[in-house]
Design an enzyme around this catalytic site. Structure first.
Site, short mmCIF file in Angstrom:
data_model
loop_
_atom_site.label_atom_id
_atom_site.label_comp_id
_atom_site.label_asym_id
_atom_site.label_seq_id
_atom_site.Cartn_x
_atom_site.Cartn_y
_atom_site.Cartn_z
N CYS A 78 57.54 34.06 76.19
CA CYS A 78 58.72 34.73 75.64
C CYS A 78 59.37 33.75 74.67
CB CYS A 78 59.67 35.07 76.78
SG CYS A 78 61.28 35.69 76.25
N CYS A 189 57.91 37.35 68.64
CA CYS A 189 58.26 37.91 69.94
C CYS A 189 56.94 38.35 70.55
CB CYS A 189 59.20 39.11 69.77
SG CYS A 189 59.41 40.07 71.28
N1 DGL Z 1 59.02 39.06 74.71
C1 DGL Z 1 60.15 38.32 74.44
C2 DGL Z 1 60.08 37.36 73.30
O1 DGL Z 1 59.01 36.88 72.98
C3 DGL Z 1 61.53 38.87 74.72
C4 DGL Z 1 61.84 40.26 74.41
C5 DGL Z 1 63.23 40.66 74.92
O2 DGL Z 1 63.39 40.84 76.10
O3 DGL Z 1 64.13 40.76 74.09
O4 DGL Z 1 61.05 37.01 72.72
#
Ligand code: DGL
Length: 267
Positions: A78, A189
């Site tokens: 993440c 993301c």
């Molecule tokens: N998948 C996540 C990222 O890479 C976070 C997405 C979220 O919950 O806003 O930032």
């Protein structure tokens, strides 16, 4: 150096199912590791959440899981969390902690026009960590930042088999549509690689969509080496909230080689 279990246990952490884009590359390189995946669905999406709250949740969730399983390596799959939580995790855990951060350096090396787009969450695009990456590696480029929470939700829907609205998706990136010199987009993301086909259709001028998952997988393999035990262990998923989506979540995770889903209650 701490001794690793054989096969080692790797914990993936994300707010949702986007971290699977990193997991699938690691699993391809290391099919015989033992995998745990935690999605903090009680606090999803992370995009606009306070940094301190993300740090506290991430550390306490990883600690709770490590009380149940000895963990050999943690992957924070993440960007929104990795850009704030890595120092706190490294302070609290003796195992290796690998983060996922926007691929600014490869983008700056690959662009032919010098115009790069960073597509990430609203939190990630504001992080000093990202400014530092740009300062260190992309000062010769123009980096356009675009933060979206809606795209995260859409990726989540798509993975769970629900239709997504192409007009809504187009709206999220429309400010880049007329930027015809934009040739490189960083998928900052972990949810966004699952929307790559749709993003390509909206931004036909973009030649490269960069996702760091393969590089992360290589890093994990370098840190762990090849397990000698070739037995497949039961891969488990933890979520932080019971919800009506539980069956569709489990269905998605089963496609990625996980066998069951447990709920972890975090105060
Ligand atoms: N998948 C996540 C990222 O890479 C976070 C997405 C979220 O919950 O806003 O930032």
């Amino acid at each position: 150096m701490t001794t690793l279990s054989d096969p080692p246990t790797i914990l993936f952490f994300d707010s949702g199912i986007g971290g699977l884009s990193v997991y699938r590359e690691v699993k391809t390189l290391l099919p015989y590791c033992h995998y745990l995946y935690c999605l903090d669905n009680a606090f999803f999406p992370y995009s606009e959440k306070e940094e301190q709250a993300i740090i506290e949740r991430c550390v306490s969730i990883c600690q709770k899981i490590s009380q149940q399983h000895p963990i050999d390596l943690i992957v924070i799959a993440c960007n929104t969390a990795s850009t704030v939580v890595l120092p706190a995790l490294r302070e609290n855990f003796s195992c290796s902690v690998v983060g996922t951060v926007p691929a600014v350096k490869p983008a700056a090396q690959q662009t032919e026009t010098g115009i790069i787009g960073l597509l990430a969450t609203k939190g990630t695009v504001k992080r000093p960590y990202v400014d530092k990456l740009i300062q260190d590696y992309a000062m010769h480029c123009t980096v356009e930042k675009l933060g979206s929470t809606e795209l995260v939700k859409m990726a989540e829907e798509k993975l769970q088999g629900n239709p997504i609205d192409p007009i809504k998706l187009l709206f999220e990136v429309k400010e880049w549509q007329r930027n015809l010199s934009l040739d490189t987009v960083i998928l900052g993301c972990t949810h966004f690689p699952f929307l790559k086909a749709e993003l390509k259709a909206c931004l036909p001028q973009v030649k490269y969509f960069l996702d760091p998952s393969k590089a992360i997988a290589k890093r994990v393999k370098d840190l762990l080496g090849e397990p000698t035990q070739k037995t497949v262990k039961q891969n488990l998923v933890y979520c932080t909230k019971e919800s009506k989506e539980q069956p569709s979540l489990l269905k998605v995770f089963k496609q990625f080689g996980f066998s069951s889903l447990r709920t972890l209650i975090i105060r």
